[in-house]
Structure formats: C-alpha cells, structure tokens
Design a protein around this motif. Structure first.
Motif, mmCIF file in Angstrom:
data_model
loop_
_atom_site.group_PDB
_atom_site.id
_atom_site.type_symbol
_atom_site.label_atom_id
_atom_site.label_comp_id
_atom_site.label_asym_id
_atom_site.label_seq_id
_atom_site.Cartn_x
_atom_site.Cartn_y
_atom_site.Cartn_z
ATOM 1 N N UNK A 643 27.027 46.717 53.227
ATOM 2 C CA UNK A 643 28.454 46.422 53.128
ATOM 3 C C UNK A 643 28.982 46.888 51.775
ATOM 4 N N UNK A 644 30.237 47.282 51.739
ATOM 5 C CA UNK A 644 30.932 47.494 50.475
ATOM 6 C C UNK A 644 31.555 46.177 50.049
ATOM 7 N N UNK A 645 31.285 45.698 48.821
ATOM 8 C CA UNK A 645 31.855 44.416 48.379
ATOM 9 C C UNK A 645 33.333 44.566 48.001
ATOM 10 N N UNK A 646 34.134 43.596 48.400
ATOM 11 C CA UNK A 646 35.559 43.552 48.068
ATOM 12 C C UNK A 646 35.887 42.117 47.679
ATOM 13 N N UNK A 647 36.750 41.948 46.678
ATOM 14 C CA UNK A 647 37.221 40.617 46.282
ATOM 15 C C UNK A 647 38.717 40.563 46.526
ATOM 16 N N UNK A 648 39.184 39.530 47.201
ATOM 17 C CA UNK A 648 40.604 39.400 47.525
ATOM 18 C C UNK A 648 41.164 38.127 46.920
ATOM 19 N N UNK A 649 42.359 38.228 46.379
ATOM 20 C CA UNK A 649 43.048 37.055 45.860
ATOM 21 C C UNK A 649 42.890 36.861 44.372
ATOM 22 N N UNK A 650 42.232 37.812 43.661
ATOM 23 C CA UNK A 650 42.054 37.730 42.215
ATOM 24 C C UNK A 650 42.522 39.046 41.611
ATOM 25 N N UNK A 651 43.374 39.022 40.598
ATOM 26 C CA UNK A 651 43.757 40.277 39.954
ATOM 27 C C UNK A 651 42.530 41.045 39.508
ATOM 28 N N UNK A 652 42.583 42.353 39.591
ATOM 29 C CA UNK A 652 41.412 43.183 39.293
ATOM 30 C C UNK A 652 40.845 42.907 37.915
ATOM 31 N N UNK A 653 41.722 42.654 36.896
ATOM 32 C CA UNK A 653 41.213 42.455 35.541
ATOM 33 C C UNK A 653 40.508 41.124 35.382
ATOM 34 N N UNK A 654 40.627 40.235 36.394
ATOM 35 C CA UNK A 654 39.959 38.941 36.305
ATOM 36 C C UNK A 654 38.625 38.941 37.044
ATOM 37 N N UNK A 655 38.193 40.094 37.447
ATOM 38 C CA UNK A 655 36.825 40.104 37.949
ATOM 39 C C UNK A 655 36.639 40.590 39.354
ATOM 40 N N UNK A 656 37.516 41.352 39.912
ATOM 41 C CA UNK A 656 37.261 41.835 41.255
ATOM 42 C C UNK A 656 38.158 42.975 41.630
ATOM 43 N N UNK A 657 37.873 43.556 42.754
ATOM 44 C CA UNK A 657 38.694 44.615 43.311
ATOM 45 C C UNK A 657 39.765 43.958 44.160
ATOM 46 N N UNK A 658 41.008 44.234 43.866
ATOM 47 C CA UNK A 658 42.084 43.600 44.621
ATOM 48 C C UNK A 658 42.066 44.082 46.059
#
Length: 676
Positions: A643-658
């Motif tokens: 899987x490709x990891x994605x982070x939703x609901x957190x601005x990118x500069x706070x630790x994830x890919x929007x």
C-alpha cells in the motif's frame, strides 16, 4: 486438444487451461477452488452447457445456488452456449427452493401434510413471541431473551447441528440460565408448526435430508445424473449431508467455491465443508482457478498478502495479466470526520476523472459504520444508495399481503390469520384470538366459515372486515390465478396502508410489483414459497434515486460479496472493527474476519483505498468530548508494503501527506436431540 475442441465447442471458447479442465471433467466428484474474480460463473455455466451437449437430459441436471437470480444468470449464460430451451429444463434454484419442490411431491414420505406453507424469518420470531408469552416466560422476574434472540439461538442449533448447551456456551452465554425454558419453548414451537401445517427455512433442509434417509431415498437419488453447486464455502452441515446422501461418495457432484471467501458463519455456514471435501469424497478431482480477470496486479498483491496469513485454507495465489495499475492506498485519518472528508473528496475526484458514482463503492464491516459518511455525503449533495439493510419481506406492508395469500394457501396458518385480522382498525389481539377460536372450533373449513359468518366487532371494524371477507371469498370461489388474487386483495390492503403507513403510494407500488410477479405463476403455493425463500428487492429500498441518474454505492462487506466496482473505498479498517471485537471470542472468528477483509479488497477492479480513523469520538456532542485511539487492522500489518501510505486530516507540515486526488497508479427426533 483444447485448441481443436474450441473450434467446435462454444462452451470452451475463451476459457483458460484450468477452467477447461473443470468443464471437461468426466465423472465423479469435482472440487473447483475458484479464487475471487476467476470466472467461476462462466466455468459453471460452461460445464452445464457441455453436459447438455454431451447428451445429459437437462431435467436430470440439478444446479444449486444461493439466490434465484444467480441460478437464472448461470442458466442464461449456459443457454447462450447451447439450445436455450434445453437449459430451461434444468433444475436450478436455491437449496431451500429445490427442497420445497421435492417436498411438495413427497410430503407424506417424511410425515408432512400436503399444502404446508413456509414461514419467513420474521414469522419465526413472531411465533416464538406468541409462545414466549403463552408459556409465561415474558413475565419472568429475570430478563428473558427477546423473540429475535430465541429465533437466532434455535436457527444456529439447527443449521450447525450443535447441541443447545454448546450454542449457548459459545455464542449466547448471557442466555445460559434459561436453558430449560428454551428447551420447552423449542418443543412447543416444533409442535405448533406441525399442528398448523407450517414449516420454516430450517425445516425445509431437515425434511429434505430426512427424505434422503427415508424409504423414498432411492427414488430421490435416481432423479439427477449431475449435481452442481455454486458458492460451496457458504453451505452448512445439513446442506453438506444432503449432497453426500444425494450423490454418494463417488457420484457426479461438482462444487465450486473459495474457502478464502467463507464469511457467513453467523448463518452456520462452515468452511470445513470445503476444506474437508477431498476426505469426504476420496476420489474427488481438485482444480484451482487462480487467474483473476477483475483486479490489477497491484490490488491482487495486497489481497494475497492479507490472505497468505490465513490458517487452514487451500494455498493459492491470485494473478492477473491486466496492465499494471495504481497501488492501493492505506489512509490514516485523524478522526471519523477526516475519513468522511477524504472519501467524499476522492469520490468527487474520481468522478472528475470520468468514473461515474455508480462505478464506485464504499464498503464497511457493519451498517452503522457509514453513519458519519452519510451525513457528509448529504451535506455535499452526493447521491448514494445503501445496501445491506431491510429485506423486502421484512417490510410490514409486504408481509401484510403475503399473510393474506398464506391464509388462502393454508387456512390453518394462525400467524397469518392474526396478522391480517389485526390490520383492521378496532380489531386487536384479543378480538383476533376470539375470531380465530370461532373459526377453529368446528369441523367446517375455517375460510368457508370466515367469509360466510357475522362477527361481533366494533362498528369501526365492520366495513373493512366485510371487504376482507368478500376479497377472500372471491379468491377462493372465482378460481383466480395468483396475480388476479393479489389484484383482488389490493383494495383492502390499500385502505389499510393509507391508514397505517407513511409513503402509501410507494408501498402500494411494492404490492403492485408483487402482483406482476405473481401473474407469472400458475400456482399460488409455488409463488408464495419462491418469493418467501428468495424475495425480490423492494422498490423503496434499492434502485437509483428518482431525481438523479447516478449514485454512490454504500454497502456492508457481506452484502457486497459477488459485486465488483472500478473504485472501492474500504472504511473503518481499524482493529476492533475489522476484526470486530465481538468476533474475537467466537470459534474461528478471527480467521473469518480476515477473509471478510479479503473479500472487501477483491471487489476493486482499478483503484482501492483502505482507511481508518485514529480517533473515535464516543460522545461527539457531549461536553467532555471523550475519545479513544485506534490502530489499523492487524490483517494489514504484513500487507502494508503493498500500500502507499496517506495521512488525511492533518496539514502536511504537521506530519503527513494531505488528502489528495487518487494516485496514478425424522426431523422431530433430530430437533429433540439438539435440546437435550
């Protein structure tokens, strides 16, 4: 050999090597292990066509499926490969519908009376409710199981052929203190059904098995030269017994299924029927279908990684020669709101890329998991249709009509009488019991008494009671066909519906749909049995929204089995949801939950995303804002590399890919033994 035969045999054209081995199998037991998307329907239909072309009389072929629609589709495909009129003579249908047909012909051989009627699942619960009250259990000082729970306990014990004490210990421990009362309730239930000449779904299978153990067994075994079964992983112990008794250990039995998609243990289906097949049928040939025609290689890599950790399944690895596609995404969402936002954003993004809403599905473990998403979809005005809810025959207005028809079919059916009489304003349970007592208190047939008598009821009830009497009389004395009988009952039912229910016009349309279905039958008993055993979908619950020609599909994973979509979003894939906490204490529960996730992943054709919220709010509108944290499903641990990891609901500069657009890439004795 295969290439030359393909030139003259339409039923071999386009099949791969393993499919051809299954289709050309000559005699004896055959187990086809058909992975998800491997063309099992085509293979089974081609085998039916091949048998007919080889000279097997169509009426000596039995095709068993789990829905009437599946049987019809398989025979339609077979009919496109050989003479269509021939496939119309094949015995095709569900286990229950075939049991019903055979028992109508051989009722006396197993102690059944002619003209029995079939109770649906809610009728079963209703009868348990009546008995529960009559025996005084509802008034006990301690909490007694509800009628629905009682029905579930009963059905589990019967279908799994497990002792009542075992069922209570393993699945209903909170009911263990009521063992003696439940035994008595089940004895009374069995006696009541017999007295009123009704059977339930479980009885149909039990009586079919009893028929195959009776002196009539030899005649039953001579009926069919070939028996073919679809979705064999979903059969229960009784169904496996029926097939063994019908075909013998070396008969012409073909079963097709996928042990990795066995997800119905709550219906007493057991994957062991499939895994033990080579032992029960020692001469069986085993064929594996591993080429997948549905999904991209990237999606299959993820699905294979999930199921590779499964215990006690036939080893297999799905593969595809489709071009490479997008890697699936594993989406970590801050909370449920972020997950809903992510899904909506990506649904709309896919739509802009040309993927219609109806070509996208959102799948979830249980119905309430879509609650938050449904709110966000409505806010954004994204039309959707949800599957996995109320069945057609559970709708009250449909049950009203079916009860009236059941009275015509079996005038001893007390549940049907009680339901129909209480539709009339002014007639409650006490008055209904009094009328029914009058009807059963003499030797004259109850129906004949009913439409020729005058009953002391309140003035409010008299006009509708008279209309019901006239309608039933006309149905009996005018020799109307089933469609005309429904038409004659409609004025009475329409008045009831307009008084008792919302959306009267829509509900009447449902009854008109049933009228049209009934008109295609010449026999009311068969219509009642087949619609009860395999009901159509309600026009009020499925189908496209009336004001939009496109809609997103929302579905439980169980209801999605057998479906496929170009884009699939699996939500709430957190530990505790998949696997469900409740499954952790059930025998085999964790492995079934693994298979459930596998089913969800393999519904996707081109794009797949799997998401889970890290934070669940338990009092979303409460003052303290309590929440708990979650981790991704344990089944995704070894599959994460696919899987490709994605982070939703957190601005990118706070630790994830929007969140972003999609990537490129004898029955009574049997029953009694269960209660003891």
């Amino acid at each position: 050999m295969f290439a030359s035969m393909a030139d003259v045999s339409p039923w071999l054209n386009g099949l791969n090597d393993q499919q051809r081995v299954a289709v050309l199998h000559e005699a004896g037991p055959l187990l086809v292990i058909a992975g998800a998307g491997s063309g099992k329907t085509r293979t089974l239909a081609s085998r039916v066509a091949r048998l007919i072309e080889d000279g097997v009389p169509p009426e000596r072929i039995l095709l068993l499926t789990f829905t009437r629609r599946a049987a019809a589709e398989m025979l339609r495909r077979a009919g496109s490969l050989v003479d269509h009129s021939a496939t119309g003579r094949v015995w095709g249908g569900t286990f229950h519908s075939i049991a019903n047909r055979l028992l109508r012909r051989n009722a006396a051989a197993v102690g059944l009376d002619d003209g029995f009627t079939v109770l649906d699942q809610s009728d079963v619960a209703g009868l348990f409710g009546l008995l529960r009250a009559e025996l005084g259990f509802a008034e006990a000082k301690t909490r007694f199981p509800r009628k629905e729970t009682v029905a579930a306990i009963y059905s589990r014990a019967v279908n799994a052929q497990e002792k009542l004490t075992q069922v209570l210990d393993e699945r209903f421990p909170w009911c263990r203190d009521h063992t003696d009362e439940l035994k008595e309730l089940f004895r009374q239930y069995t006696a009541r059904k017999r007295r009123h000449n009704v059977v339930d779904f479980d009885d149909l299978l039990l009586y079919w098995r009893a028929l195959l153990e009776s002196p009539a067994a030899a005649a039953m075994q001579q009926l069919f030269d070939h028996v073919l079964v679809d979705e064999y992983q979903d059969t229960n112990r009784i169904q496996a017994d029926i097939l063994r008794l019908l075909c013998g250990s070396d008969g012409n039995l073909t079963v097709v299924g996928d042990d990795a998609q066995s997800i119905y243990s709550f219906r007493a289906a057991t994957v062991e029927n499939m895994t033990e097949f080579p032992e029960v049928f020692p001469t069986a040939t085993v064929v594996k279908l591993e080429q997948n025609y549905r999904s991209t290689p990237q999606i299959l890599d993820a699905a294979n990684a999930v199921i590779a950790e499964a215990a006690d399944t036939f080893p297999k690895r799905l593969w595809s020669d489709r071009p490479a596609g997008a890697r699936p995404r594993l989406v970590t969402c801050v909370d449920e709101a972020a997950q809903a936002d992510f899904v909506c954003d990506n649904v709309l993004a896919m739509r802009e890329l040309g993927v219609a809403l109806r070509d996208q599905a959102v799948l979830f473990r249980t119905g309430h998991h879509s609650d938050g998403l449904e709110i966000e979809l409505s806010r954004r005005r994204i039309p959707y249709m949800k599957f996995g809810g109320l069945r057609f025959l559970e709708a009250a207005h449909v049950k009203d009509l079916m009860a009236a028809l059941r009275i015509l079919d079996n005038e001893r059916d007390e549940l049907a009488w009680h339901r129909v009489l209480q539709l009339i304003p002014g007639i409650g349970p006490a008055t209904a019991r009094r009328i029914l007592g009058d009807l059963t208190g003499s030797n004259e047939p109850p129906l004949q008494q009913f439409y020729g008598a005058s009953f002391p009821v309140v003035a409010e009830a008299q006009p509708l009671l008279f209309e019901l009497q006239q309608a039933l009389r006309d149905c009996v004395t005018s020799n109307l066909d089933p469609g005309a009988q429904v038409e004659r009952l409609l004025p009475f039912l329409q008045t009831v519906i307009e008084r008792s229910y919302d959306d009267g016009a829509i509900r009447v349309a449902d009854l008109e749909q049933l009228r049209d279905i009934a008109a295609s039958y010449s026999d009311r008993s068969r219509f009642l049995a087949e619609v009860t055993l395999d009901p159509p979908h309600s026009t009020t619950e499925v189908g496209p929204p009336t004001l939009d020609d496109d809609y997103l599909v929302l579905s439980t994973i169980h209801s999605a089995k057998g479906g496929e979509w170009p884009v699939v979003h699996v939500i709430h894939a957190a530990d505790g949801n998949i696997p469900s906490d409740m499954a952790l204490n059930e025998p085999g529960g964790v492995e079934e939950e693994r298979r459930l996730l596998y089913v969800a992943l393999t519904r996707a054709q081109d794009h797949l995303s799997v998401s889970f919220p890290q934070r669940f709010y338990h009092r979303r509108f409460g003052s303290d804002g309590r929440h708990s944290y979650a981790v991704p499903s344990r089944f995704l641990t070894t599959a994460a590399e696919h899987f490709d990891p994605v982070v939703a609901g957190v601005p990118a500069e706070e630790g994830g890919v929007a969140s972003a657009a999609p990537g490129e890439d004898t029955v009574a004795g049997v029953l009694e033994a269960l209660w003891e």
